[in-house]
Design a protein around this motif. Structure first.
Motif, PDB file in Angstrom:
ATOM      1  N   LEU A  32       0.825  -1.208   0.000  1.00 39.06           N
ATOM      2  CA  LEU A  32       0.000   0.000   0.000  1.00 39.06           C
ATOM      3  C   LEU A  32       0.862   1.261   0.000  1.00 39.06           C
ATOM      4  O   LEU A  32       0.600   2.204  -0.747  1.00 39.06           O
ATOM      5  CB  LEU A  32      -0.940  -0.003   1.208  1.00 39.06           C
ATOM      6  CG  LEU A  32      -2.046  -1.054   1.177  1.00 39.06           C
ATOM      7  CD1 LEU A  32      -2.794  -1.063   2.496  1.00 39.06           C
ATOM      8  CD2 LEU A  32      -2.991  -0.819   0.023  1.00 39.06           C
ATOM      9  N   VAL A  33       1.896   1.268   0.824  1.00 35.68           N
ATOM     10  CA  VAL A  33       2.780   2.445   0.893  1.00 35.68           C
ATOM     11  C   VAL A  33       3.499   2.646  -0.435  1.00 35.68           C
ATOM     12  O   VAL A  33       3.652   3.774  -0.904  1.00 35.68           O
ATOM     13  CB  VAL A  33       3.778   2.300   2.065  1.00 35.68           C
ATOM     14  CG1 VAL A  33       4.867   3.347   2.006  1.00 35.68           C
ATOM     15  CG2 VAL A  33       3.031   2.382   3.391  1.00 35.68           C
ATOM     16  N   MET A  34       3.926   1.553  -1.069  1.00 36.18           N
ATOM     17  CA  MET A  34       4.609   1.653  -2.364  1.00 36.18           C
ATOM     18  C   MET A  34       3.696   2.288  -3.409  1.00 36.18           C
ATOM     19  O   MET A  34       4.151   3.021  -4.282  1.00 36.18           O
ATOM     20  CB  MET A  34       5.046   0.266  -2.837  1.00 36.18           C
ATOM     21  CG  MET A  34       5.697   0.271  -4.197  1.00 36.18           C
ATOM     22  SD  MET A  34       7.253   1.164  -4.267  1.00 36.18           S
ATOM     23  CE  MET A  34       8.371  -0.124  -3.856  1.00 36.18           C
ATOM     24  N   LEU A  35       2.379   2.058  -3.269  1.00 38.65           N
ATOM     25  CA  LEU A  35       1.416   2.617  -4.216  1.00 38.65           C
ATOM     26  C   LEU A  35       0.947   4.011  -3.809  1.00 38.65           C
ATOM     27  O   LEU A  35       0.132   4.616  -4.508  1.00 38.65           O
ATOM     28  CB  LEU A  35       0.210   1.682  -4.337  1.00 38.65           C
ATOM     29  CG  LEU A  35       0.530   0.309  -4.920  1.00 38.65           C
ATOM     30  CD1 LEU A  35      -0.672  -0.602  -4.801  1.00 38.65           C
ATOM     31  CD2 LEU A  35       0.984   0.435  -6.357  1.00 38.65           C
ATOM     32  N   GLY A  36       1.431   4.512  -2.685  1.00 35.50           N
ATOM     33  CA  GLY A  36       1.056   5.853  -2.241  1.00 35.50           C
ATOM     34  C   GLY A  36      -0.265   5.883  -1.493  1.00 35.50           C
ATOM     35  O   GLY A  36      -0.902   6.940  -1.401  1.00 35.50           O
ATOM     36  N   LEU A  66      -3.870   3.294   6.920  1.00 35.25           N
ATOM     37  CA  LEU A  66      -4.986   3.633   7.807  1.00 35.25           C
ATOM     38  C   LEU A  66      -6.213   4.049   7.003  1.00 35.25           C
ATOM     39  O   LEU A  66      -7.342   3.727   7.370  1.00 35.25           O
ATOM     40  CB  LEU A  66      -4.582   4.743   8.772  1.00 35.25           C
ATOM     41  CG  LEU A  66      -3.493   4.376   9.779  1.00 35.25           C
ATOM     42  CD1 LEU A  66      -3.105   5.591  10.605  1.00 35.25           C
ATOM     43  CD2 LEU A  66      -3.941   3.229  10.658  1.00 35.25           C
ATOM     44  N   HIS A  67      -6.000   4.754   5.921  1.00 37.29           N
ATOM     45  CA  HIS A  67      -7.127   5.154   5.075  1.00 37.29           C
ATOM     46  C   HIS A  67      -7.693   3.964   4.313  1.00 37.29           C
ATOM     47  O   HIS A  67      -8.894   3.905   4.061  1.00 37.29           O
ATOM     48  CB  HIS A  67      -6.720   6.255   4.104  1.00 37.29           C
ATOM     49  CG  HIS A  67      -6.471   7.562   4.788  1.00 37.29           C
ATOM     50  ND1 HIS A  67      -5.716   8.549   4.226  1.00 37.29           N
ATOM     51  CD2 HIS A  67      -6.866   8.043   5.990  1.00 37.29           C
ATOM     52  CE1 HIS A  67      -5.663   9.582   5.046  1.00 37.29           C
ATOM     53  NE2 HIS A  67      -6.356   9.282   6.126  1.00 37.29           N
ATOM     54  N   ASP A  75      -8.000   1.010   5.434  1.00 36.89           N
ATOM     55  CA  ASP A  75      -8.864   0.287   6.369  1.00 36.89           C
ATOM     56  C   ASP A  75     -10.239   0.928   6.496  1.00 36.89           C
ATOM     57  O   ASP A  75     -11.190   0.268   6.904  1.00 36.89           O
ATOM     58  CB  ASP A  75      -8.212   0.207   7.750  1.00 36.89           C
ATOM     59  CG  ASP A  75      -6.980  -0.681   7.740  1.00 36.89           C
ATOM     60  OD1 ASP A  75      -6.882  -1.544   6.857  1.00 36.89           O
ATOM     61  OD2 ASP A  75      -6.112  -0.491   8.618  1.00 36.89           O
ATOM     62  N   ARG A  76     -10.371   2.194   6.156  1.00 35.02           N
ATOM     63  CA  ARG A  76     -11.647   2.893   6.265  1.00 35.02           C
ATOM     64  C   ARG A  76     -12.540   2.686   5.053  1.00 35.02           C
ATOM     65  O   ARG A  76     -13.694   3.125   5.067  1.00 35.02           O
ATOM     66  CB  ARG A  76     -11.412   4.385   6.443  1.00 35.02           C
ATOM     67  CG  ARG A  76     -10.739   4.722   7.757  1.00 35.02           C
ATOM     68  CD  ARG A  76     -10.594   6.209   7.902  1.00 35.02           C
ATOM     69  NE  ARG A  76      -9.700   6.507   9.005  1.00 35.02           N
ATOM     70  CZ  ARG A  76      -9.076   7.646   9.155  1.00 35.02           C
ATOM     71  NH1 ARG A  76      -9.236   8.606   8.269  1.00 35.02           N
ATOM     72  NH2 ARG A  76      -8.289   7.836  10.182  1.00 35.02           N
ATOM     73  N   ILE A  77     -12.045   2.039   4.028  1.00 37.10           N
ATOM     74  CA  ILE A  77     -12.845   1.816   2.824  1.00 37.10           C
ATOM     75  C   ILE A  77     -13.964   0.850   3.174  1.00 37.10           C
ATOM     76  O   ILE A  77     -13.741  -0.219   3.736  1.00 37.10           O
ATOM     77  CB  ILE A  77     -11.995   1.252   1.670  1.00 37.10           C
ATOM     78  CG1 ILE A  77     -10.931   2.266   1.261  1.00 37.10           C
ATOM     79  CG2 ILE A  77     -12.872   0.859   0.484  1.00 37.10           C
ATOM     80  CD1 ILE A  77      -9.944   1.735   0.243  1.00 37.10           C
ATOM     81  N   ARG A  78     -15.178   1.246   2.835  1.00 34.33           N
ATOM     82  CA  ARG A  78     -16.343   0.407   3.128  1.00 34.33           C
ATOM     83  C   ARG A  78     -16.579  -0.570   1.985  1.00 34.33           C
ATOM     84  O   ARG A  78     -16.375  -0.252   0.831  1.00 34.33           O
ATOM     85  CB  ARG A  78     -17.579   1.287   3.320  1.00 34.33           C
ATOM     86  CG  ARG A  78     -17.433   2.200   4.531  1.00 34.33           C
ATOM     87  CD  ARG A  78     -18.600   3.109   4.691  1.00 34.33           C
ATOM     88  NE  ARG A  78     -19.804   2.298   4.894  1.00 34.33           N
ATOM     89  CZ  ARG A  78     -21.018   2.772   4.764  1.00 34.33           C
ATOM     90  NH1 ARG A  78     -21.221   4.025   4.428  1.00 34.33           N
ATOM     91  NH2 ARG A  78     -22.063   1.998   4.965  1.00 34.33           N
ATOM     92  N   LYS A  79     -17.056  -1.726   2.348  1.00 37.92           N
ATOM     93  CA  LYS A  79     -17.401  -2.742   1.348  1.00 37.92           C
ATOM     94  C   LYS A  79     -18.887  -2.697   1.127  1.00 37.92           C
ATOM     95  O   LYS A  79     -19.676  -2.608   2.062  1.00 37.92           O
ATOM     96  CB  LYS A  79     -16.991  -4.121   1.837  1.00 37.92           C
ATOM     97  CG  LYS A  79     -15.500  -4.240   2.029  1.00 37.92           C
ATOM     98  CD  LYS A  79     -15.130  -5.577   2.598  1.00 37.92           C
ATOM     99  CE  LYS A  79     -13.633  -5.600   2.878  1.00 37.92           C
ATOM    100  NZ  LYS A  79     -13.237  -6.772   3.603  1.00 37.92           N
ATOM    101  N   TYR A  80     -19.295  -2.766  -0.120  1.00 40.81           N
ATOM    102  CA  TYR A  80     -20.719  -2.726  -0.448  1.00 40.81           C
ATOM    103  C   TYR A  80     -21.189  -4.068  -0.919  1.00 40.81           C
ATOM    104  O   TYR A  80     -20.531  -4.815  -1.502  1.00 40.81           O
ATOM    105  CB  TYR A  80     -20.992  -1.661  -1.516  1.00 40.81           C
ATOM    106  CG  TYR A  80     -20.705  -0.283  -1.015  1.00 40.81           C
ATOM    107  CD1 TYR A  80     -21.638   0.358  -0.214  1.00 40.81           C
ATOM    108  CD2 TYR A  80     -19.530   0.371  -1.324  1.00 40.81           C
ATOM    109  CE1 TYR A  80     -21.392   1.637   0.259  1.00 40.81           C
ATOM    110  CE2 TYR A  80     -19.285   1.644  -0.857  1.00 40.81           C
ATOM    111  CZ  TYR A  80     -20.221   2.272  -0.072  1.00 40.81           C
ATOM    112  OH  TYR A  80     -19.981   3.522   0.401  1.00 40.81           O
TER     113      TYR A  80
END
Length: 54
Positions: free
Chosen positions: A38-42, A46-47, A49-54
């Motif tokens: 995730l860090v390599m992709l910028g 923490l953000h 983890d906040r993505i909601r799944k629909y």
């Protein structure tokens, strides 16, 4: 002329592409990508983890 910089940029591109593939595969399997990918992709982990799944 320094030949290390162009090769370093190519290596960075390959690592970034590898992180994108690994993150996409993890999400497709229903898993969380690693913080390193995730860090390599910028993306801030923490953000992510906040993505909601629909």
């Amino acid at each position: 002329m320094n030949t290390r910089k162009p090769l370093g940029r190519i290596g960075e591109l390959v690592r970034t592409f590898g992180s994108a593939v690994a993150a996409a595969a993890a999400v497709e399997r229903g898993h969380r990508p690693t913080n390193k990918d995730l860090v390599m992709l910028g993306i801030d982990p923490l953000h992510f983890d906040r993505i909601r799944k629909y």
